[in-house]
Design an enzyme around this catalytic site. Sequence first.
Site, PDB file in Angstrom:
ATOM      1  N   GLY A  21      15.661  -3.923   0.812  1.00 15.31           N
ATOM      2  CA  GLY A  21      16.782  -4.100   0.373  1.00 15.31           C
ATOM      3  C   GLY A  21      16.454  -3.444  -1.088  1.00 15.31           C
ATOM      4  CG  HIS A  48      17.303 -11.981   4.400  1.00 18.08           C
ATOM      5  ND1 HIS A  48      17.623 -13.013   3.776  1.00 18.08           N
ATOM      6  CD2 HIS A  48      16.198 -11.510   3.741  1.00 18.08           C
ATOM      7  CE1 HIS A  48      16.787 -13.249   2.800  1.00 18.08           C
ATOM      8  NE2 HIS A  48      16.019 -12.573   2.706  1.00 18.08           N
TER       9      HIS A  48
HETATM   10  P1  AMP Z   1      13.047 -11.827   0.400  1.00 17.69           P
HETATM   11  O1  AMP Z   1      13.242 -12.810   1.660  1.00 17.69           O
HETATM   12  O2  AMP Z   1      13.936 -12.229  -0.897  1.00 17.69           O
HETATM   13  O3  AMP Z   1      11.742 -11.447   0.344  1.00 17.69           O
HETATM   14  O4  AMP Z   1      13.795 -10.410   0.995  1.00 17.69           O
HETATM   15  C1  AMP Z   1      13.581  -9.743   2.230  1.00 17.69           C
HETATM   16  C2  AMP Z   1      13.984  -8.518   2.229  1.00 17.69           C
HETATM   17  O5  AMP Z   1      15.752  -8.508   1.881  1.00 17.69           O
HETATM   18  C3  AMP Z   1      13.845  -7.683   0.961  1.00 17.69           C
HETATM   19  O6  AMP Z   1      13.641  -6.127   1.480  1.00 17.69           O
HETATM   20  C4  AMP Z   1      14.989  -7.644   0.058  1.00 17.69           C
HETATM   21  O7  AMP Z   1      15.160  -6.632  -0.720  1.00 17.69           O
HETATM   22  C5  AMP Z   1      16.194  -7.980   1.153  1.00 17.69           C
HETATM   23  N1  AMP Z   1      17.160  -8.381   0.330  1.00 17.69           N
HETATM   24  C6  AMP Z   1      17.287  -9.792  -0.242  1.00 17.69           C
HETATM   25  N2  AMP Z   1      18.708  -9.736  -0.660  1.00 17.69           N
HETATM   26  C7  AMP Z   1      19.390  -8.602  -0.330  1.00 17.69           C
HETATM   27  C8  AMP Z   1      20.644  -8.343  -0.453  1.00 17.69           C
HETATM   28  N3  AMP Z   1      21.598  -9.062  -1.276  1.00 17.69           N
HETATM   29  N4  AMP Z   1      21.213  -7.358   0.000  1.00 17.69           N
HETATM   30  C9  AMP Z   1      20.181  -6.426   0.895  1.00 17.69           C
HETATM   31  N5  AMP Z   1      18.849  -6.694   0.790  1.00 17.69           N
HETATM   32  C10 AMP Z   1      18.425  -7.821   0.551  1.00 17.69           C
END
Ligand code: AMP
Length: 281
Positions: free
Chosen positions: A145, A34
């Site tokens: 991501g 994030h």
């Molecule tokens: P989430 O909180 O899981 O909904 O993720 C929020 C954002 O963070 C989304 O755009 C995800 O794709 C991104 N994200 C989550 N894990 C990763 C990671 N390991 N590397 C890059 N971006 C990430």
Amino acid sequence: MKVIRYTQELRKVLTKVNGSIGFVPTMGFLHKGHLSLVARSKAEMDCTVVSIFVNPTQFGPNEDFEAYPRDEAHDLKLLENAGVDYVFIPTVDQIYPANNATDVLVTGSLTKGLCANTRPTHFAGVTNVVSRLFNIVRPDKAFFGQKDAQQLMIIKRMTEDLQMGIEIVGCPIVREPDGLAMSSRNTYLSPEERTRALSISKSLFQVQEMIDSGKELLVKDIKNVIRNAVESSGGVVDYIDVVCPKDLVQMQDDSLIGDSYLVATAIYFGKTRLLDNILRM
Ligand code: AMP
């Protein structure tokens, strides 16, 4: 950094921002993945807004909405240190008014296959929440991501189709030093499951090397390398697919892998479903 919980208040402060607005939507329990999106927004934009919202509509009835990890105090510390300007933490009724009668759906091949097979209502929940958040924040750019590659493609498509005028920036997968893709759900893994789960990234790296070596490779060979590695480590395959990264249509097992591909996996270790992929556009 200002924490805002009400839509009207956020709208009020954001209309006064002089300059470009970058937006990073999250479900909280933040990690370096994030924070890489936040850093990218900070580097490119004048003002950075992060949302923390565990969106109920993207969870299926038997999924982990209640159990999803939450730690607002820790998240706020991380975001403050990262230099975020505004954190938006709405309640469910701020995002979905009681009399809501509107759905935002992306149809076609992007929302079929991959995660949609086991999570048939998931992407409707994602486009419903992201479209609402975009309308509230009205950013110039939003950062997502590549770990959630299907989500990234769907959001790009929604933004283009609805002519929202928001640039969607895809950012690389951030990994633990041993290769495991960072995820809020990694916290569910027992130490043993976590070790076994390394078979996912290891086999994806192996496949990447095989492709990069220039050998002629069939789609089914790639899938077999990954399947053998994760199953022999005790993983249960939800899917291992090789698709065209533009429309997410499956490549035939007997076709050669070309210059452009998304090799995407969802693998269970215990009850935890982990996503990872390699992408070349
Ligand atoms: P989430 O909180 O899981 O909904 O993720 C929020 C954002 O963070 C989304 O755009 C995800 O794709 C991104 N994200 C989550 N894990 C990763 C990671 N390991 N590397 C890059 N971006 C990430």
